[in-house]
Motif scaffolding. Structure first.
Motif, PDB file in Angstrom:
ATOM      1  N   GLU A  47       0.880  -1.159   0.000  1.00  0.00           N
ATOM      2  CA  GLU A  47       0.000   0.000   0.000  1.00  0.00           C
ATOM      3  C   GLU A  47       0.924   1.217   0.000  1.00  0.00           C
ATOM      4  O   GLU A  47       1.774   1.332   0.885  1.00  0.00           O
ATOM      5  N   GLU A  67      -5.937  -1.598  -6.598  1.00  0.00           N
ATOM      6  CA  GLU A  67      -6.923  -0.523  -6.548  1.00  0.00           C
ATOM      7  C   GLU A  67      -6.236   0.790  -6.193  1.00  0.00           C
ATOM      8  O   GLU A  67      -5.129   0.797  -5.638  1.00  0.00           O
ATOM      9  N   VAL A  68      -6.927   1.880  -6.543  1.00  0.00           N
ATOM     10  CA  VAL A  68      -6.465   3.226  -6.165  1.00  0.00           C
ATOM     11  C   VAL A  68      -7.589   3.895  -5.394  1.00  0.00           C
ATOM     12  O   VAL A  68      -8.747   3.874  -5.826  1.00  0.00           O
ATOM     13  N   THR A  70      -8.717   7.594  -3.993  1.00  0.00           N
ATOM     14  CA  THR A  70      -8.446   9.038  -3.970  1.00  0.00           C
ATOM     15  C   THR A  70      -8.862   9.573  -2.601  1.00  0.00           C
ATOM     16  O   THR A  70      -9.969   9.303  -2.110  1.00  0.00           O
ATOM     17  N   TYR A  85      -5.473   4.890 -15.130  1.00  0.00           N
ATOM     18  CA  TYR A  85      -5.932   5.954 -14.234  1.00  0.00           C
ATOM     19  C   TYR A  85      -5.085   7.187 -14.453  1.00  0.00           C
ATOM     20  O   TYR A  85      -3.890   7.105 -14.723  1.00  0.00           O
ATOM     21  N   HIS A  93      -3.473  10.059  -3.303  1.00  0.00           N
ATOM     22  CA  HIS A  93      -4.092   8.744  -3.449  1.00  0.00           C
ATOM     23  C   HIS A  93      -3.289   7.662  -2.755  1.00  0.00           C
ATOM     24  O   HIS A  93      -2.132   7.871  -2.371  1.00  0.00           O
ATOM     25  N   LEU A  95      -2.194   3.713  -3.542  1.00  0.00           N
ATOM     26  CA  LEU A  95      -2.141   2.646  -4.538  1.00  0.00           C
ATOM     27  C   LEU A  95      -1.955   1.327  -3.794  1.00  0.00           C
ATOM     28  O   LEU A  95      -0.982   1.167  -3.047  1.00  0.00           O
TER      29      LEU A  95
END
Ligand code: 9YT
Length: 132
Positions: A47, A67-68, A70, A85, A93, A95
Protein backbone atom coordinates in the motif's frame (compact mmCIF):
# COMPACT_ATOMS: atom_id res chain seq x y z
CA UNK A 1 15.00 9.00 -33.42
CA UNK A 2 15.87 7.14 -30.23
CA UNK A 3 15.63 3.38 -29.63
CA UNK A 4 15.88 1.77 -26.20
CA UNK A 5 14.89 -1.64 -24.87
CA UNK A 6 13.50 -2.45 -21.45
CA UNK A 7 15.98 -5.31 -21.19
CA UNK A 8 18.97 -2.97 -21.60
CA UNK A 9 17.48 -0.16 -19.49
CA UNK A 10 16.88 -2.57 -16.60
CA UNK A 11 20.66 -3.16 -16.44
CA UNK A 12 21.41 0.56 -16.19
CA UNK A 13 20.88 3.45 -13.76
CA UNK A 14 17.45 3.91 -15.37
CA UNK A 15 16.20 1.16 -13.03
CA UNK A 16 15.26 2.76 -9.71
CA UNK A 17 14.31 0.55 -6.76
CA UNK A 18 12.22 1.81 -3.85
CA UNK A 19 10.46 0.15 -0.91
CA UNK A 20 7.15 -0.89 -2.53
CA UNK A 21 8.06 -0.58 -6.20
CA UNK A 22 10.69 -0.40 -8.86
CA UNK A 23 10.59 1.58 -12.05
CA UNK A 24 12.64 1.59 -15.24
CA UNK A 25 12.61 5.01 -16.80
CA UNK A 26 12.79 4.62 -20.56
CA UNK A 27 12.27 8.25 -21.53
CA UNK A 28 13.34 11.22 -19.41
CA UNK A 29 13.62 14.99 -19.26
CA UNK A 30 16.98 14.88 -21.05
CA UNK A 31 15.23 13.50 -24.14
CA UNK A 32 13.30 16.79 -24.47
CA UNK A 33 9.93 15.21 -25.23
CA UNK A 34 8.04 17.12 -22.53
CA UNK A 35 7.04 13.94 -20.65
CA UNK A 36 8.73 10.86 -19.19
CA UNK A 37 7.72 7.22 -19.68
CA UNK A 38 8.37 4.45 -17.18
CA UNK A 39 7.66 0.73 -16.81
CA UNK A 40 6.86 0.21 -13.15
CA UNK A 41 6.44 -2.90 -11.03
CA UNK A 42 4.49 -2.52 -7.79
CA UNK A 43 5.29 -5.27 -5.34
CA UNK A 44 2.35 -7.48 -4.20
CA UNK A 45 0.50 -6.88 -0.93
CA UNK A 46 1.72 -3.29 -0.67
CA UNK A 47 0.00 0.00 0.00
CA UNK A 48 1.72 3.23 -1.13
CA UNK A 49 0.55 6.75 -0.23
CA UNK A 50 1.32 9.12 -3.11
CA UNK A 51 0.86 12.81 -3.77
CA UNK A 52 2.44 14.00 -7.00
CA UNK A 53 1.91 17.66 -6.18
CA UNK A 54 4.45 18.75 -8.83
CA UNK A 55 3.48 16.31 -11.58
CA UNK A 56 0.53 14.97 -13.58
CA UNK A 57 0.65 11.21 -14.10
CA UNK A 58 -1.21 8.65 -16.24
CA UNK A 59 -0.90 4.98 -15.35
CA UNK A 60 -1.88 2.11 -17.67
CA UNK A 61 -2.13 -1.34 -16.10
CA UNK A 62 -0.65 -4.18 -18.18
CA UNK A 63 -0.88 -6.94 -15.56
CA UNK A 64 -1.96 -7.56 -11.98
CA UNK A 65 -4.78 -6.73 -9.61
CA UNK A 66 -5.06 -3.71 -7.36
CA UNK A 67 -6.92 -0.52 -6.55
CA UNK A 68 -6.47 3.23 -6.17
CA UNK A 69 -8.22 5.26 -3.48
CA UNK A 70 -8.45 9.04 -3.97
CA UNK A 71 -8.12 10.64 -0.57
CA UNK A 72 -10.26 13.78 -1.04
CA UNK A 73 -13.43 11.71 -1.59
CA UNK A 74 -12.63 8.15 -0.47
CA UNK A 75 -13.48 6.74 -3.91
CA UNK A 76 -11.88 3.36 -4.66
CA UNK A 77 -11.11 2.43 -8.28
CA UNK A 78 -10.23 -1.13 -9.35
CA UNK A 79 -6.97 -1.53 -11.28
CA UNK A 80 -6.74 -4.44 -13.71
CA UNK A 81 -5.13 -5.10 -17.10
CA UNK A 82 -6.42 -2.61 -19.65
CA UNK A 83 -7.33 0.11 -17.12
CA UNK A 84 -5.73 3.54 -17.15
CA UNK A 85 -5.93 5.95 -14.23
CA UNK A 86 -5.19 9.59 -14.84
CA UNK A 87 -4.19 11.86 -11.96
CA UNK A 88 -5.28 15.06 -13.68
CA UNK A 89 -5.66 17.06 -10.47
CA UNK A 90 -2.46 16.11 -8.62
CA UNK A 91 -4.80 13.90 -6.58
CA UNK A 92 -3.55 12.50 -3.28
CA UNK A 93 -4.09 8.74 -3.45
CA UNK A 94 -3.25 5.33 -2.08
CA UNK A 95 -2.14 2.65 -4.54
CA UNK A 96 -2.81 -0.90 -3.33
CA UNK A 97 -1.36 -3.91 -5.12
CA UNK A 98 -3.08 -7.21 -4.34
CA UNK A 99 -0.77 -9.01 -6.78
CA UNK A 100 2.31 -7.74 -8.65
CA UNK A 101 1.23 -4.80 -10.80
CA UNK A 102 2.95 -4.08 -14.11
CA UNK A 103 2.28 -0.48 -15.09
CA UNK A 104 3.24 1.95 -17.84
CA UNK A 105 3.47 5.48 -16.43
CA UNK A 106 3.75 8.88 -18.09
CA UNK A 107 4.78 12.00 -16.15
CA UNK A 108 4.40 15.67 -17.06
CA UNK A 109 6.73 17.43 -16.42
CA UNK A 110 9.24 14.66 -17.12
CA UNK A 111 11.35 13.11 -14.38
CA UNK A 112 15.12 13.64 -14.45
CA UNK A 113 15.83 9.97 -13.79
CA UNK A 114 16.58 8.89 -10.23
CA UNK A 115 13.71 10.37 -8.23
CA UNK A 116 12.17 8.44 -5.34
CA UNK A 117 9.22 9.59 -3.23
CA UNK A 118 9.81 12.20 -0.53
CA UNK A 119 7.88 12.29 2.77
CA UNK A 120 4.71 13.47 0.94
CA UNK A 121 4.94 10.76 -1.74
CA UNK A 122 6.05 13.45 -4.21
CA UNK A 123 8.94 14.00 -6.57
CA UNK A 124 10.95 17.23 -6.52
CA UNK A 125 11.19 19.32 -9.68
CA UNK A 126 14.99 19.28 -9.25
CA UNK A 127 17.16 16.29 -10.00
CA UNK A 128 20.24 14.80 -11.54
CA UNK A 129 19.63 14.08 -15.21
CA UNK A 130 20.32 10.74 -16.89
CA UNK A 131 21.51 11.67 -20.37
CA UNK A 132 22.69 8.43 -21.95
C1 9YT B 1 2.11 4.24 -10.13
C2 9YT B 1 3.19 4.99 -9.47
O1 9YT B 1 3.19 6.17 -9.41
N1 9YT B 1 4.15 4.24 -8.93
C3 9YT B 1 5.33 4.77 -8.32
C4 9YT B 1 6.50 4.80 -9.28
C5 9YT B 1 6.31 5.75 -10.42
N2 9YT B 1 5.36 5.34 -11.35
C6 9YT B 1 7.63 5.98 -11.13
O2 9YT B 1 8.44 6.72 -10.62
O3 9YT B 1 7.83 5.43 -12.20
Amino acid sequence: MILRTLEEAEKSERRVISENWESTRLLLKGDNMGFSFHITTIYPNTETKIWYKNHLESVFCMAGDGEVETLHDGMVYPIKPGSIYILDKNDRHILRAKTTLKLACVFNPPLHGKEVHDEFGSYSLEGEEILD
